[in-house]
Design a protein around this motif. Structure first.
Motif, PDB file in Angstrom:
ATOM      1  N   UNK A 190       1.197  -1.350   0.334  1.00  0.00           N
ATOM      2  CA  UNK A 190      -0.034  -0.320  -0.040  1.00  0.00           C
ATOM      3  C   UNK A 190       0.943   1.258  -0.185  1.00  0.00           C
ATOM      4  N   UNK A 191       0.854   1.836  -1.393  1.00  0.00           N
ATOM      5  CA  UNK A 191       1.861   3.110  -1.188  1.00  0.00           C
ATOM      6  C   UNK A 191       1.396   4.986  -0.772  1.00  0.00           C
ATOM      7  N   UNK A 192       0.440   5.018  -0.467  1.00  0.00           N
ATOM      8  CA  UNK A 192      -0.231   6.196   0.237  1.00  0.00           C
ATOM      9  C   UNK A 192      -0.219   6.097   1.512  1.00  0.00           C
ATOM     10  N   UNK A 193      -0.815   7.385   2.211  1.00  0.00           N
ATOM     11  CA  UNK A 193      -0.860   7.003   3.233  1.00  0.00           C
ATOM     12  C   UNK A 193      -2.494   7.983   3.484  1.00  0.00           C
ATOM     13  N   UNK A 194      -3.357   6.976   4.583  1.00  0.00           N
ATOM     14  CA  UNK A 194      -4.403   6.769   4.561  1.00  0.00           C
ATOM     15  C   UNK A 194      -5.350   8.035   4.330  1.00  0.00           C
ATOM     16  N   UNK A 195      -5.632   8.474   4.301  1.00  0.00           N
ATOM     17  CA  UNK A 195      -6.669   9.674   3.893  1.00  0.00           C
ATOM     18  C   UNK A 195      -5.648  11.035   3.492  1.00  0.00           C
ATOM     19  N   UNK A 196      -4.915  10.823   3.292  1.00  0.00           N
ATOM     20  CA  UNK A 196      -3.563  11.395   2.785  1.00  0.00           C
ATOM     21  C   UNK A 196      -4.718  12.515   1.945  1.00  0.00           C
ATOM     22  N   UNK A 197      -5.974  12.545   1.598  1.00  0.00           N
ATOM     23  CA  UNK A 197      -6.473  14.049   0.591  1.00  0.00           C
ATOM     24  C   UNK A 197      -7.652  13.809   0.915  1.00  0.00           C
ATOM     25  N   UNK A 198      -7.986  13.312   2.235  1.00  0.00           N
ATOM     26  CA  UNK A 198      -9.370  13.609   2.868  1.00  0.00           C
ATOM     27  C   UNK A 198      -9.215  15.009   2.556  1.00  0.00           C
ATOM     28  N   UNK A 199      -8.370  15.676   3.989  1.00  0.00           N
ATOM     29  CA  UNK A 199      -9.037  17.005   3.740  1.00  0.00           C
ATOM     30  C   UNK A 199      -9.354  17.077   5.891  1.00  0.00           C
ATOM     31  N   UNK A 200      -9.500  18.201   6.923  1.00  0.00           N
ATOM     32  CA  UNK A 200     -10.095  17.539   7.795  1.00  0.00           C
ATOM     33  C   UNK A 200     -11.968  17.546   7.972  1.00  0.00           C
ATOM     34  N   UNK A 201     -12.473  18.326   7.172  1.00  0.00           N
ATOM     35  CA  UNK A 201     -13.637  17.978   6.590  1.00  0.00           C
ATOM     36  C   UNK A 201     -14.111  16.056   6.044  1.00  0.00           C
ATOM     37  N   UNK A 202     -13.121  16.215   5.282  1.00  0.00           N
ATOM     38  CA  UNK A 202     -13.578  14.277   4.941  1.00  0.00           C
ATOM     39  C   UNK A 202     -13.412  13.316   6.414  1.00  0.00           C
ATOM     40  N   UNK A 203     -12.228  14.067   7.219  1.00  0.00           N
ATOM     41  CA  UNK A 203     -12.057  12.811   7.406  1.00  0.00           C
ATOM     42  C   UNK A 203     -12.745  12.739   8.981  1.00  0.00           C
ATOM     43  N   UNK A 204     -13.126  14.310   9.474  1.00  0.00           N
ATOM     44  CA  UNK A 204     -14.493  13.949  10.204  1.00  0.00           C
ATOM     45  C   UNK A 204     -15.751  13.308   9.763  1.00  0.00           C
ATOM     46  N   UNK A 205     -16.027  13.353   8.381  1.00  0.00           N
ATOM     47  CA  UNK A 205     -17.723  13.322   7.892  1.00  0.00           C
ATOM     48  C   UNK A 205     -17.090  11.448   7.649  1.00  0.00           C
ATOM     49  N   UNK A 206     -15.764  10.771   7.385  1.00  0.00           N
ATOM     50  CA  UNK A 206     -15.465   9.179   7.237  1.00  0.00           C
ATOM     51  C   UNK A 206     -15.374   9.112   8.855  1.00  0.00           C
ATOM     52  N   UNK A 207     -14.978   9.753  10.031  1.00  0.00           N
ATOM     53  CA  UNK A 207     -15.173   8.743  11.131  1.00  0.00           C
ATOM     54  C   UNK A 207     -16.749   9.407  11.814  1.00  0.00           C
ATOM     55  N   UNK A 208     -17.725  10.046  11.124  1.00  0.00           N
ATOM     56  CA  UNK A 208     -18.952   9.814  11.967  1.00  0.00           C
ATOM     57  C   UNK A 208     -20.220   8.082  10.704  1.00  0.00           C
ATOM     58  N   UNK A 209     -19.517   8.684   9.689  1.00  0.00           N
ATOM     59  CA  UNK A 209     -19.941   7.587   8.726  1.00  0.00           C
ATOM     60  C   UNK A 209     -19.749   6.151   9.283  1.00  0.00           C
ATOM     61  N   UNK A 210     -18.341   6.028  10.334  1.00  0.00           N
ATOM     62  CA  UNK A 210     -18.148   4.752  10.324  1.00  0.00           C
ATOM     63  C   UNK A 210     -18.720   3.919  11.548  1.00  0.00           C
ATOM     64  N   UNK A 211     -18.830   5.777  12.632  1.00  0.00           N
ATOM     65  CA  UNK A 211     -19.420   5.553  14.168  1.00  0.00           C
ATOM     66  C   UNK A 211     -21.178   5.151  13.850  1.00  0.00           C
ATOM     67  N   UNK A 212     -21.225   5.570  13.105  1.00  0.00           N
ATOM     68  CA  UNK A 212     -22.827   5.177  13.119  1.00  0.00           C
ATOM     69  C   UNK A 212     -22.748   3.728  12.436  1.00  0.00           C
ATOM     70  N   UNK A 213     -22.565   3.297  11.630  1.00  0.00           N
ATOM     71  CA  UNK A 213     -22.682   2.041  11.170  1.00  0.00           C
ATOM     72  C   UNK A 213     -21.921   1.294  12.923  1.00  0.00           C
TER      73      UNK A 213
END
Length: 231
Positions: A190-213
């Motif tokens: 795996x060559x790219x750092x996880x979440x390297x292209x998410x940005x702050x808002x994208x990271x928060x949204x992704x985390x919230x989506x995971x926690x909702x599940x």
């Protein structure tokens, strides 16, 4: 002969190690975040073995659900979702697919090399084993059996970020007493750092989506090896 499709949403910088030989074992479907001309230029000598789908606009599971009818994918024994920042040995992958079929494994991933970027320790390669039966595989590059795909396909559009889907897939498969495994007989990088292209808002949204599940289904984030097959 096992019938398997490789599906990937790709960017201009990708690590798909496609070659003419894999056409004998896999059908390849690509969706480009740039345009289809990019794919033709990047893989010009392989045009005949690549199937172009619609241009990619969202996360890969959204792209997949918009590009394929479920019945189209059920023509395959296995579906491998290839993340474009990973590289795997396709010949060894095909051997593992035979093991999945023989050992009745329905959801799996190839283990990560130790020089990879990783998010979950359990996904790193353990050279002692052919595979480990686990309670978790990551959503980055999963392998679905026909049965698993049929059962899980409707989850692909639960949220826009795809975060938490892997936990839900594992929860559902284990509830049905279906095997989940991490393949150690081969590994991917795996060559790219996880979440390297998410940005702050994208990271928060992704985390919230995971926690909702996780909260909805009361799913634990504790990863366990349940059994293993030694080399």
């Amino acid at each position: 002969m096992i019938k398997c499709a490789i599906i990937s949403s790709i960017q201009s910088e990708n690590f798909l190690n496609l070659n003419k030989n894999i056409a004998d074992k896999f059908d390849i479907f690509l969706m480009s975040y740039k345009d289809h001309n990019f794919i033709n230029e990047k893989y010009s000598y392989e045009k005949k073995i690549i199937n172009l789908k619609k241009s990619a606009t969202g996360m890969k599971y959204i792209n997949l659900s918009e590009s394929f009818e479920l019945n189209e994918l059920l023509n395959y024994d296995f579906i491998y979702i290839h993340d474009d920042d990973t590289c795997v040995d396709y010949d060894e992958l095909y051997i593992f697919l035979k093991i999945m079929q023989n050992d009745d494994i329905h959801l799996a991933q190839v283990s990560l090399s130790h020089d990879s970027y990783y998010s979950h320790l359990i996904t790193l390669n353990d050279k002692r084993y052919i595979y480990r039966e686990t309670n978790f595989i990551e959503g980055m590059s999963p392998i679905f059996s026909k049965y698993a795909l049929k059962e899980l396909y409707e989850t692909f559009t639960i949220n826009n970020t795809s975060w938490g889907l892997d936990y839900l897939w594992c929860y559902k498969m284990l509830k049905e007493q279906k095997k989940i495994a991490i393949c150690d007989m081969t590994q991917m990088k795996h060559y790219r750092k996880p979440m390297s292209n998410y940005g702050d808002e994208g990271s928060i949204r992704a985390y919230n989506d995971m926690m909702a599940i996780l909260n909805k289904y009361n799913i634990s984030q504790e990863h366990k090896t349940l059994s293993f097959k030694e080399k």
